[in-house]
Design a protein around this motif. Structure first.
Motif, short mmCIF file in Angstrom:
data_model
loop_
_atom_site.label_atom_id
_atom_site.label_comp_id
_atom_site.label_asym_id
_atom_site.label_seq_id
_atom_site.Cartn_x
_atom_site.Cartn_y
_atom_site.Cartn_z
N LEU A 145 7.05 9.70 1.27
CA LEU A 145 6.81 8.24 1.38
C LEU A 145 7.67 7.45 0.65
O LEU A 145 7.79 6.26 0.85
CB LEU A 145 5.38 8.13 0.43
CG LEU A 145 4.25 8.92 1.01
CD1 LEU A 145 2.74 8.88 0.13
CD2 LEU A 145 3.63 8.18 2.42
N THR A 146 8.46 7.98 -0.11
CA THR A 146 9.70 7.19 -1.04
C THR A 146 10.54 6.82 0.12
O THR A 146 11.16 5.93 0.24
CB THR A 146 10.41 8.25 -1.91
OG1 THR A 146 9.23 8.44 -2.95
CG2 THR A 146 11.42 7.26 -2.80
N MET A 147 10.96 8.01 1.07
CA MET A 147 11.96 7.78 2.01
C MET A 147 11.40 6.49 3.14
O MET A 147 12.20 5.70 3.76
CB MET A 147 12.24 9.09 2.82
CG MET A 147 12.94 9.88 2.00
SD MET A 147 13.19 11.54 2.75
CE MET A 147 14.18 11.03 4.21
N ALA A 148 9.98 6.65 3.23
CA ALA A 148 9.58 5.41 4.20
C ALA A 148 9.38 4.18 3.69
O ALA A 148 9.95 2.91 4.29
CB ALA A 148 8.02 5.90 4.40
N ALA A 149 9.18 4.05 2.18
CA ALA A 149 9.75 2.67 1.44
C ALA A 149 10.89 2.26 1.46
O ALA A 149 11.40 1.13 1.27
CB ALA A 149 9.03 2.98 0.13
N ARG A 150 12.07 3.31 1.50
CA ARG A 150 13.22 2.75 1.63
C ARG A 150 14.16 3.00 2.87
O ARG A 150 15.24 3.14 3.21
CB ARG A 150 14.20 3.72 0.62
CG ARG A 150 13.71 3.81 -0.92
CD ARG A 150 14.33 4.60 -1.91
NE ARG A 150 13.95 4.25 -3.17
CZ ARG A 150 14.53 4.96 -4.15
NH1 ARG A 150 15.54 5.92 -3.92
NH2 ARG A 150 14.06 4.80 -5.32
N PRO A 158 0.84 -1.37 0.07
CA PRO A 158 -0.07 -0.05 -0.11
C PRO A 158 0.90 1.00 0.09
O PRO A 158 0.30 2.37 -0.57
CB PRO A 158 -0.91 0.10 1.29
CG PRO A 158 0.00 -1.06 1.99
CD PRO A 158 0.49 -2.25 1.11
N LEU A 159 2.07 1.09 0.67
CA LEU A 159 2.92 2.32 0.52
C LEU A 159 3.31 2.62 -0.87
O LEU A 159 3.14 3.74 -1.14
CB LEU A 159 4.17 2.23 1.36
CG LEU A 159 5.02 3.24 1.99
CD1 LEU A 159 4.09 4.26 2.67
CD2 LEU A 159 6.01 2.90 2.93
N ARG A 160 3.54 1.62 -1.74
CA ARG A 160 4.16 1.95 -2.86
C ARG A 160 2.87 2.49 -3.87
O ARG A 160 3.00 3.38 -4.62
CB ARG A 160 4.33 0.75 -3.78
CG ARG A 160 5.86 0.09 -3.19
CD ARG A 160 6.03 -1.17 -3.62
NE ARG A 160 7.38 -1.75 -2.98
CZ ARG A 160 7.75 -2.93 -3.15
NH1 ARG A 160 6.97 -4.10 -3.98
NH2 ARG A 160 8.76 -3.43 -2.49
N ALA A 161 1.70 2.05 -3.44
CA ALA A 161 0.57 2.53 -4.26
C ALA A 161 0.30 4.16 -3.88
O ALA A 161 -0.14 4.73 -4.79
CB ALA A 161 -0.94 1.72 -3.64
N LEU A 162 0.69 4.62 -2.46
CA LEU A 162 0.68 5.74 -2.15
C LEU A 162 1.55 6.53 -2.85
O LEU A 162 1.37 7.73 -3.31
CB LEU A 162 0.75 6.03 -0.65
CG LEU A 162 -0.44 5.38 0.03
CD1 LEU A 162 -0.12 5.37 1.53
CD2 LEU A 162 -1.79 6.02 -0.16
N GLU A 212 7.55 10.45 6.31
CA GLU A 212 8.53 9.30 6.50
C GLU A 212 8.26 8.15 7.69
O GLU A 212 8.42 7.04 7.44
CB GLU A 212 9.91 9.73 6.65
CG GLU A 212 11.14 8.52 6.47
CD GLU A 212 12.63 9.17 6.95
OE1 GLU A 212 13.39 8.38 7.22
OE2 GLU A 212 12.65 10.38 7.25
N ILE A 213 7.85 8.73 8.81
CA ILE A 213 7.85 7.93 9.81
C ILE A 213 6.48 7.44 10.06
O ILE A 213 6.29 6.26 10.60
CB ILE A 213 8.15 9.04 11.26
CG1 ILE A 213 9.46 9.28 11.08
CG2 ILE A 213 7.65 8.06 12.54
CD1 ILE A 213 9.85 10.38 12.12
N SER A 214 5.34 8.12 9.82
CA SER A 214 4.08 7.69 10.02
C SER A 214 3.37 6.44 9.50
O SER A 214 2.72 5.65 10.00
CB SER A 214 3.02 8.94 9.66
OG SER A 214 3.46 10.06 10.25
N PRO A 215 3.82 5.93 8.13
CA PRO A 215 3.28 5.00 7.54
C PRO A 215 3.36 3.61 8.30
O PRO A 215 2.65 2.75 8.70
CB PRO A 215 3.96 4.79 6.09
CG PRO A 215 4.24 6.35 5.82
CD PRO A 215 4.67 7.00 7.22
N LEU A 216 4.65 3.49 8.79
CA LEU A 216 5.18 2.28 9.54
C LEU A 216 4.35 2.19 10.97
O LEU A 216 3.68 1.00 11.16
CB LEU A 216 6.67 2.27 9.65
CG LEU A 216 7.21 0.76 10.35
CD1 LEU A 216 6.80 -0.26 9.48
CD2 LEU A 216 8.64 1.05 10.81
#
Length: 874
Positions: A507-512, A487-491, A786-790
């Motif tokens: 969101l990219t930094m959160a994914a990486r 779902p992060l990649r979709a966002l 960056e922090i919130s999704p996880l």
């Protein structure tokens, strides 16, 4: 190696690690002592709250050779005490309720119908009684009875109530017995010096007149046990009457120990066998005590409490260890540059990893020792976990440090860019993770389908019940880690279509994110799951306690009397302040064929109105001709011939399995309120159901009749307070609340540590972006994204797991010991208070994340961009 230099340079991270280690060691060493102390206190409180008749050991001898003197009875008492096993000898006392006695049983008065005058003797009645009229009994003599001849005459004393209810004034003579009669003459009247003394639980028949209403009769039989002196002991065994000798060995509740429950239960069984072997020829010795039932019931409650505590405290321990691992990770990140330089200059891998591990050990060993020593301030017995706990904490901290540093510095100047591309997991790892998830789901299914496979009272908790929650937590963490990137990649794709750069970059930094973000997930997920689990269990217990109080009493106040309640008494109860409505009913024992049944005669329509708004489910009144009734399914649906106060024929028009206010295991029949009148008999209610907030003592006084036994009055509010105030209930609910608060603190610490660990990389990235025109406000938003999704995905997974644990473990968690023996069918509504704690916890985590993001952005903004760029160019 300059180990102390490393320690001094990273004193802040070492201090954090030391504080966390100290708290974890105090937790893991102090909690078992506190819980065991609570278990011991609960057992002692349980025994102290019961009657002495249930708690004490009472050796009974029936058909024994008549004993002639006090000295013979005292010698037998010493012999019975000598047979006590060590476990029981530690509980038994020589004072308190301990005594010995002799009494006749069910001895009818020869010329007084429906009266029974037993004769007894107590070893210490001289210091237990006060003579209010006449004198103490003297020596036996003879009496010339009309139509019988000369028979022995015993002088006896009687309790105050017997002088009027049984017409036994001082000087009266009564012939007792059906064969080989003796006469008793009342020489005095007494009352107990302290009627509330537990001593009288064993001898209640000597200070009160008991009324028993035989089935099918309107007038009760009256029983009293009179007391004679030492000279009359020999005559108590005279003739063919039933005489019982008893020796009460008092049990001190303050000496009970929950750890000794199994051995104490075995000792009671052994003692019963030893006492039986001491019986005379043709005699029967036995030990009458409710102690096995009390201890077994408490052992079952304790096993459930220990299971629930294992689940929540195990989760708390796992979270605490996870936070310590995160703090060790912080230390490793801080020492990474120095250790890498040591390795590049020729340092061996063992030397480098050893130096870093030594720094961790210097921070944790003194802290663990301090936590262990502080745990000794917690009152309670010492269990093996008190000593083993700090070793577990030290092993996890130093072991993780050694492994982490060895892997990080296995090659000189070995660098990776985990923020650019994530490593693809190996097929072996994928297979292991899928197997873990499958086993967790299979374990949950087995717990649901087969329930518990062992006896909690004897063998302890089912291992499946203890292992399945751990497996489910691990499975949920694995699923979260593997699924949250999708779902992060979709966002990210949605954000890429927008012109604003901040959402896409954040969101990219959160994914990486780096691989060590696994640790916050492994900490936050079980913490949130256990918090939700604890709140749902607490809510389920509380709501079931309310229902149990209603079912036990059946109304706000319940009045029960051994005989009929007069209309005048009903009118007085209606006039008591606070009484809103009164409903009369009749209950009693009856027989259908040869089957004993419990009968309730009540107006069901009026009863439904009386309890409207409460949780009780009262059946609708049956209709039809004759006497319609509700009956237990085992009685069938054919017309029944019921022998109650009068014989009647009833027609079952529905089924019923229980009725509020009745704690019976027998078959049940519910009749209309006018069932007796339909067959020409009077209605004689013996139960009042009261709605309102009246004082139970005032209701008792209003319902009492002059010269008779007082009614039994039960209040729903008092019953609920007694259920909630049971020894283990408070300990379990308080522990759940404390664990929830502790988990919230650890969650906050985990979020802060994760922010601190990622601070340098985040500051560098933001500095580069600021050279490209990123504003401070945009930097703060980027950090939050960056922090919130996880945290968000982890919170949702923890919430789902917490909601699912009670469902998965339902058959294995028998919480009826904390709800008045009523099974917890649900675990509280999934709204309002049940979800208040996890909602607040998630909100707190979000707030800390935002505040942390702002704080770290501010710190990064205070640094010069040139210095950051030079650090990044090394």
């Amino acid at each position: 190696m300059r180990i102390l230099t490393l320690m001094r340079e990273h004193a802040g991270a070492a201090a954090v690690l030391a504080v966390l280690t100290l708290s974890a060691c105090l937790l893991i060493s102090g909690t078992p002592r506190a819980l065991q102390s609570a278990y011991d206190h609960g057992l002692r409180q349980t025994l102290a709250a019961t009657t002495a008749q249930d708690r004490d050991l009472r050796v009974l001898a029936r058909n024994a050779t008549p004993v002639r003197t006090r000295a013979e009875l005292a010698a037998k008492e010493r012999a019975f005490r000598a047979l006590l096993p060590s476990e029981l000898a530690a509980l038994a006392t020589t004072g308190g309720t301990s005594h010995f006695s002799v009494r006749t049983v069910d001895t009818p008065a020869f010329d007084r119908p429906k009266q029974y005058v037993n004769v007894g003797w107590l070893s210490d009645f001289d210091r237990r009684l006060t003579w209010v009229e006449g004198r103490e009994p003297g020596a036996p003599s003879t009496f010339a009875a009309r139509g019988i001849g000369t028979i022995p005459l015993l002088e006896v004393g009687v309790p105050e109530g017997a002088t009027t209810t049984m017409n036994l004034p001082v000087g009266s003579i009564v012939v007792i017995g059906q064969s080989e009669q003796i006469a008793v003459r009342v020489s005095g009247v007494y009352r107990p010096r302290n009627p509330a003394d537990p001593y009288w639980d064993h001898e209640r028949d000597t200070i009160t007149v008991e009324e028993r209403l035989p089935p099918g009769q309107l007038e009760p039989d009256r029983y009293v046990t009179s007391l004679t002196g030492d000279e009359g002991i020999e005559l108590l065994g005279y003739g063919a009457r039933r005489t019982v000798y008893s020796w009460v060995l008092g049990v001190d509740p303050g000496r009970a120990d929950a750890l000794d429950l199994p051995s104490t239960l075995g000792a009671i069984k052994d003692y019963n066998g030893a006492v039986a072997l001491e019986a005379d020829d043709n005699a029967a010795n036995s030990v009458a005590t409710g102690l096995p039932r009390l201890l077994t019931s408490y052992a079952e409650s304790l096993a459930t409490a220990q299971t629930v505590m294992f689940l929540v405290l195990g989760g708390l321990l796992a979270v605490a260890l996870g936070v310590i691992v995160l703090a060790v990770q912080l230390m490793a990140e801080r020492m990474a540059a120095a250790l890498a330089l040591m390795r590049a200059r020729g340092g061996a891998l063992g030397q480098v990893a050893g130096a870093g591990t030594a720094v961790v050990a210097i921070a944790t060993v003194p802290a663990a020792a301090a936590g262990y020593l502080l745990s000794w301030l917690v009152p309670g017995p010492v269990t093996p976990m008190v000593h083993v706990g700090p070793l577990i904490v030290l092993g996890v901290a130093t072991g993780f440090a050694a492994i982490r540093l060895t892997l990080a510095h296995r090659a000189p100047l070995h660098e990776r860019r985990d923020d650019v591309a994530a490593a693809r997991p190996s097929p072996r790892r994928i297979t292991l993770e899928l197997t873990t998830v499958a086993l967790a789901l299979a374990g949950a299914y087995l717990v649901r389908s087969r329930g518990v496979s062992t006896s909690a009272a004897t063998l302890g908790a089912d291992p499946f019940l203890l292992l399945v929650p751990v497996a489910l937590a691990v499975a949920a963490a694995l699923i979260t880690l593997r699924c949250y990137p999708f779902p992060l990649r979709a966002l990210v794709r949605l954000a890429a279509r927008r012109r604003a750069a901040v959402p896409f970059l954040g969101l990219t930094m959160a994914a990486r994110s780096k691989s060590f973000t696994v640790l916050p997930v492994l900490i936050l997920l079980p913490a949130l799951a256990v918090s939700v689990f604890a709140s749902i269990v607490s809510g389920g217990v509380s709501s079931t306690q309310e229902l149990a109080a209603w079912q036990r009493v059946g109304a706000d106040i319940r009045v029960e009397h051994a005989v009929a309640i007069t209309p005048e008494a009903v009118a007085r109860v209606r006039n008591v302040p606070g009484v809103e409505a009164v409903l009369t009913a009749m209950t009693g024992d009856a027989v259908v064929g040869r089957t004993p049944v419990e009968v309730v005669s009540i107006d069901l329509a009026a009863y439904r109105e009386l309890v409207a708004g409460g949780p009780l489910d009262v059946p609708a009144p049956p209709g039809g001709p004759g006497i319609p009734a509700l009956a237990s399914p085992l009685l069938g649906r054919e017309p029944l011939s019921v022998r109650w106060q009068v014989a009647m024929r009833v027609d079952p028009r529905g089924s019923v399995t229980g009725f509020p206010g009745l704690q019976t295991q027998r078959n049940l029949i519910v009749l209309p309120a006018d069932a007796n009148e339909r067959v020409g008999a009077p209605t004689r209610p013996n139960v009042l159901l009261v709605r309102g907030s009246a004082d139970p003592a005032a209701v008792r006084e209003a319902a009492s009749t002059q010269g008779g036994l007082p009614p039994v009055v039960r209040s729903r509010a008092q019953t609920l307070a007694a259920i909630k105030g049971s020894p283990l209930t408070g300990a379990v609910l308080d522990t759940l609340m404390i664990v929830t608060a502790a988990l919230a603190v650890y969650c906050l610490v985990a979020v802060v540590l994760a922010l601190v660990i990622t601070a340098p990389a985040r500051a560098g990235a933001l500095s580069f972006l600021r050279t490209l025109g990123l504003s401070p406000r945009q930097a703060r938003r980027l950090t939050v994204l960056e922090i919130s999704p996880l945290i968000l995905f982890t919170a949702l997974a923890g919430l789902a797991l917490g909601l699912g644990l009670p469902v998965a473990l339902g058959p294995g968690m028998d919480l009826s010991a904390y709800t008045g023996d009523l099974a917890v069918s649900g675990h509280g509504p999934l709204s309002g208070g049940a979800l208040l704690t996890p909602v607040l916890l998630a909100a707190g985590l979000t707030a800390v994340s935002v505040l942390g993001a702002y704080a770290h952005t501010a710190i990064g903004r205070g640094r010069g961009l040139g210095s950051v760029l030079r650090v990044g160019d090394q």
